[in-house]
Write a protein that holds these residues in place. Structure first.
Motif, PDB file in Angstrom:
ATOM      1  N   PRO A 213       0.808  -1.213   0.000  1.00 48.49           N
ATOM      2  CA  PRO A 213       0.000   0.000   0.000  1.00 48.49           C
ATOM      3  C   PRO A 213       0.844   1.267   0.000  1.00 48.49           C
ATOM      4  CG  PRO A 213      -0.776  -1.556   1.666  1.00 48.49           C
ATOM      5  CD  PRO A 213       0.535  -2.070   1.167  1.00 48.49           C
ATOM      6  N   VAL A 214       0.323   2.308  -0.677  1.00 47.58           N
ATOM      7  CA  VAL A 214       0.968   3.622  -0.680  1.00 47.58           C
ATOM      8  C   VAL A 214       0.613   4.330   0.624  1.00 47.58           C
ATOM      9  CG1 VAL A 214       1.136   5.851  -1.848  1.00 47.58           C
ATOM     10  CG2 VAL A 214       0.840   3.751  -3.191  1.00 47.58           C
ATOM     11  N   ARG A 215       1.622   4.837   1.320  1.00 46.93           N
ATOM     12  CA  ARG A 215       1.381   5.497   2.612  1.00 46.93           C
ATOM     13  C   ARG A 215       1.571   7.006   2.559  1.00 46.93           C
ATOM     14  NH1 ARG A 215      -2.056   2.198   3.983  1.00 46.93           N
ATOM     15  NH2 ARG A 215      -1.418   0.241   4.962  1.00 46.93           N
ATOM     16  N   THR A 216       2.423   7.503   1.635  1.00 44.38           N
ATOM     17  CA  THR A 216       2.540   8.952   1.453  1.00 44.38           C
ATOM     18  C   THR A 216       2.707   9.242  -0.030  1.00 44.38           C
ATOM     19  OG1 THR A 216       4.957   9.195   1.575  1.00 44.38           O
ATOM     20  CG2 THR A 216       3.756   9.159   3.669  1.00 44.38           C
ATOM     21  N   VAL A 217       2.336  10.472  -0.420  1.00 43.28           N
ATOM     22  CA  VAL A 217       2.505  10.905  -1.798  1.00 43.28           C
ATOM     23  C   VAL A 217       3.024  12.337  -1.820  1.00 43.28           C
ATOM     24  CG1 VAL A 217       0.064  11.609  -1.937  1.00 43.28           C
ATOM     25  CG2 VAL A 217       1.376  11.275  -4.039  1.00 43.28           C
ATOM     26  N   GLN A 218       3.963  12.586  -2.703  1.00 46.60           N
ATOM     27  CA  GLN A 218       4.426  13.935  -2.984  1.00 46.60           C
ATOM     28  C   GLN A 218       4.499  14.061  -4.496  1.00 46.60           C
ATOM     29  OE1 GLN A 218       7.935  15.109  -0.879  1.00 46.60           O
ATOM     30  NE2 GLN A 218       7.978  17.151  -1.764  1.00 46.60           N
ATOM     31  N   ALA A 219       3.771  15.023  -5.046  1.00 49.24           N
ATOM     32  CA  ALA A 219       3.647  15.099  -6.495  1.00 49.24           C
ATOM     33  C   ALA A 219       3.787  16.528  -6.992  1.00 49.24           C
ATOM     34  CB  ALA A 219       2.292  14.527  -6.937  1.00 49.24           C
ATOM     35  N   GLN A 220       4.220  16.633  -8.226  1.00 53.84           N
ATOM     36  CA  GLN A 220       4.229  17.906  -8.932  1.00 53.84           C
ATOM     37  C   GLN A 220       3.511  17.684 -10.259  1.00 53.84           C
ATOM     38  OE1 GLN A 220       5.529  21.146  -8.032  1.00 53.84           O
ATOM     39  NE2 GLN A 220       4.130  21.529  -9.738  1.00 53.84           N
ATOM     40  N   GLY A 364      -2.696  13.450  -4.795  1.00 56.42           N
ATOM     41  CA  GLY A 364      -1.610  13.875  -5.657  1.00 56.42           C
ATOM     42  C   GLY A 364      -1.797  15.304  -6.136  1.00 56.42           C
ATOM     43  N   LEU A 365      -3.011  15.648  -6.539  1.00 60.45           N
ATOM     44  CA  LEU A 365      -3.301  17.020  -6.963  1.00 60.45           C
ATOM     45  C   LEU A 365      -3.183  17.988  -5.785  1.00 60.45           C
ATOM     46  CD1 LEU A 365      -6.309  16.378  -9.375  1.00 60.45           C
ATOM     47  CD2 LEU A 365      -4.003  17.149 -10.000  1.00 60.45           C
ATOM     48  N   ALA A 366      -3.640  17.557  -4.611  1.00 59.24           N
ATOM     49  CA  ALA A 366      -3.524  18.412  -3.426  1.00 59.24           C
ATOM     50  C   ALA A 366      -2.058  18.622  -3.048  1.00 59.24           C
ATOM     51  CB  ALA A 366      -4.293  17.800  -2.257  1.00 59.24           C
ATOM     52  N   SER A 367      -1.253  17.569  -3.138  1.00 55.63           N
ATOM     53  CA  SER A 367       0.162  17.680  -2.839  1.00 55.63           C
ATOM     54  C   SER A 367       0.838  18.674  -3.776  1.00 55.63           C
ATOM     55  CB  SER A 367       0.827  16.309  -2.965  1.00 55.63           C
ATOM     56  OG  SER A 367       2.234  16.421  -2.916  1.00 55.63           O
ATOM     57  N   SER A 368       0.482  18.599  -5.048  1.00 52.03           N
ATOM     58  CA  SER A 368       1.063  19.517  -6.021  1.00 52.03           C
ATOM     59  C   SER A 368       0.657  20.959  -5.726  1.00 52.03           C
ATOM     60  CB  SER A 368       0.628  19.125  -7.430  1.00 52.03           C
ATOM     61  OG  SER A 368       1.159  19.991  -8.399  1.00 52.03           O
ATOM     62  N   ALA A 369      -0.612  21.163  -5.415  1.00 51.61           N
ATOM     63  CA  ALA A 369      -1.102  22.514  -5.152  1.00 51.61           C
ATOM     64  C   ALA A 369      -0.509  23.106  -3.885  1.00 51.61           C
ATOM     65  CB  ALA A 369      -2.630  22.496  -5.057  1.00 51.61           C
ATOM     66  N   GLU A 370      -0.291  22.249  -2.860  1.00 53.79           N
ATOM     67  CA  GLU A 370       0.190  22.737  -1.573  1.00 53.79           C
ATOM     68  C   GLU A 370       1.706  22.663  -1.437  1.00 53.79           C
ATOM     69  OE1 GLU A 370      -1.898  20.523   1.418  1.00 53.79           O
ATOM     70  OE2 GLU A 370      -3.857  20.862   0.446  1.00 53.79           O
TER      71      GLU A 370
END
Length: 381
Positions: A213-220, A364-370
């Motif tokens: 399972p994925v536990r954290t995400v950081q995206a651009q 993922g979208l929230a990570s990119s925005a924030e």
């Protein structure tokens, strides 16, 4: 078994789900259920363009009257219909699935299942309350390259898995001097487009099924190509992301980094490839092929920028043989779902699994925005 197929005039719905799955199952004589009976899928083509549906039915030996409908409500009210399948555009899917669940139909659907996590979880809860069978297409784990990779994982080839690096994508033409390979709605956020919404659900189930399972995400996420031309040759503003660069921490500590882009030119053997590195060995898997390099056969390269490379690094890897007959990945999952409906055989790729994909895209979208890393909570109904 009567299957209403909504969205088969689209490329994926037609090629993979109708022609290469259900019609291919019919061509092989149906599905042998092991008790002397055979499951015979009977597609009912549903959509808005009646002439296109009729032409499709006639091309493939279906009845252009009895096997075609533009009235979804009438189809769902038909007691002869057992399963509702949805391959429509994302924005239209959620309401149609709700109607099908309310009508008591079993559900099989493309992803994402909804435009947001709340909607995806509501679908899973409604289906559970209705007592129906439900499944979400997760085709890539049924493809030869990833099946070979799974075999390596299950056999302990890697030792401790350290990292996964994925590269996906190709150049989608802008549509001005050469027509685009993807529909224009994919590039409009207001129509449910965007590569994060499209591809992060895939990465969620690939990572979850193979590695954990994925536990954290950081995206651009970004829009590299801001102006495109639609199917009528008219210019439009691309409001959705066409590339995303994600880092995912998995349960157990492995790190996955996956780049997804519709603005990249391909310099790899397949349109998507995953490199898995472990303490005992590494592998590079695409959709069909898989190459490995074991610890005992790992060369000792030396970095010297002043001299040209004298070795072919690709030649130092060993190709994994097929060792099996691999069927079309979409067809393989269709057969499992139909057996699940008919025989109640085990099944785990349900609407809750589909909701995990929607969740990862949303985060993922929230990570990119924030501009920060976000936790991925475990979902429960």
């Amino acid at each position: 078994m009567r299957i209403a197929m909504n969205g088969v005039t689209g490329r994926m719905g037609y090629r993979q789900h109708l022609v290469r799955s259900l019609l291919a199952i019919r061509e092989q004589g149906g599905i042998d259920l092991g008790d002397g009976s055979v499951l015979w899928p009977e597609p009912l083509l549903v959509g808005r363009r009646e002439h296109a549906l009729k032409d499709m039915a006639e091309r493939h030996g279906l009845d252009p009257v009895a096997d075609v409908s533009t009235d979804l409500d009438a189809v769902l009210a038909d007691d002869s219909v057992d399963i509702y399948f949805d391959a429509q555009v994302t924005a239209a899917r959620e309401d149609a699935l709700k109607k099908a669940i309310a009508a008591g139909k079993h559900i099989y659907t493309e992803k994402p299942t909804a435009t947001g996590l709340d909607g995806a979880l509501e679908l899973a809860r409604l289906a559970q309350a209705a007592g129906i069978k439900h499944g979400v297409v997760q085709d890539k784990i049924f493809l030869p390259g990833l099946l070979k990779l799974k075999r390596l994982i299950d056999g302990g080839f890697f030792g401790k898995i350290l990292s996964i690096r994925g590269e996906f994508g190709y150049w989608v033409f802008e549509g001005d001097w050469q027509s685009a390979q993807r529909p224009s709605w994919n590039y409009r956020a207001e129509d449910g487009g965007g590569i994060v919404v499209d591809m992060f659900p895939h990465w969620e189930y690939v990572l979850h099924e193979l590695f954990g399972p994925v536990r954290t995400v950081q995206a651009q996420a970004t829009t590299h190509i801001p102006n495109r031309w639609d199917e009528q040759g008219k210019p439009y503003d691309a409001t959705a992301d066409d590339a995303a660069y994600g880092i995912f921490q998995l349960e157990g500590g492995a790190i996955a980094q996956i780049n997804s882009s519709w603005a990249v030119r391909v310099n790899r053997d397949e349109l998507v490839e995953f490199q898995v590195d472990g303490t005992e060995g590494s592998a590079v898997a695409g959709l069909r092929n898989c190459r490995v390099q074991h610890r005992s056969a790992t060369p000792k390269p030396v970095w010297n920028p002043d001299l040209p490379a004298t070795e072919s690094f690709r030649d130092q890897w060993q190709e994994i043989p097929d060792n099996d007959a691999f069927d079309n990945g979409f067809k393989a999952q269709w057969e499992l779902f139909l057996r699940h409906v008919a025989l109640d055989e085990p099944w785990r790729w349900d609407l809750l699994a589909g909701a995990r994909g929607v969740q990862l895209a949303e985060l993922g979208l929230a990570s990119s925005a924030e501009g920060r890393r976000l936790d991925v909570p475990e979902l429960n109904l």
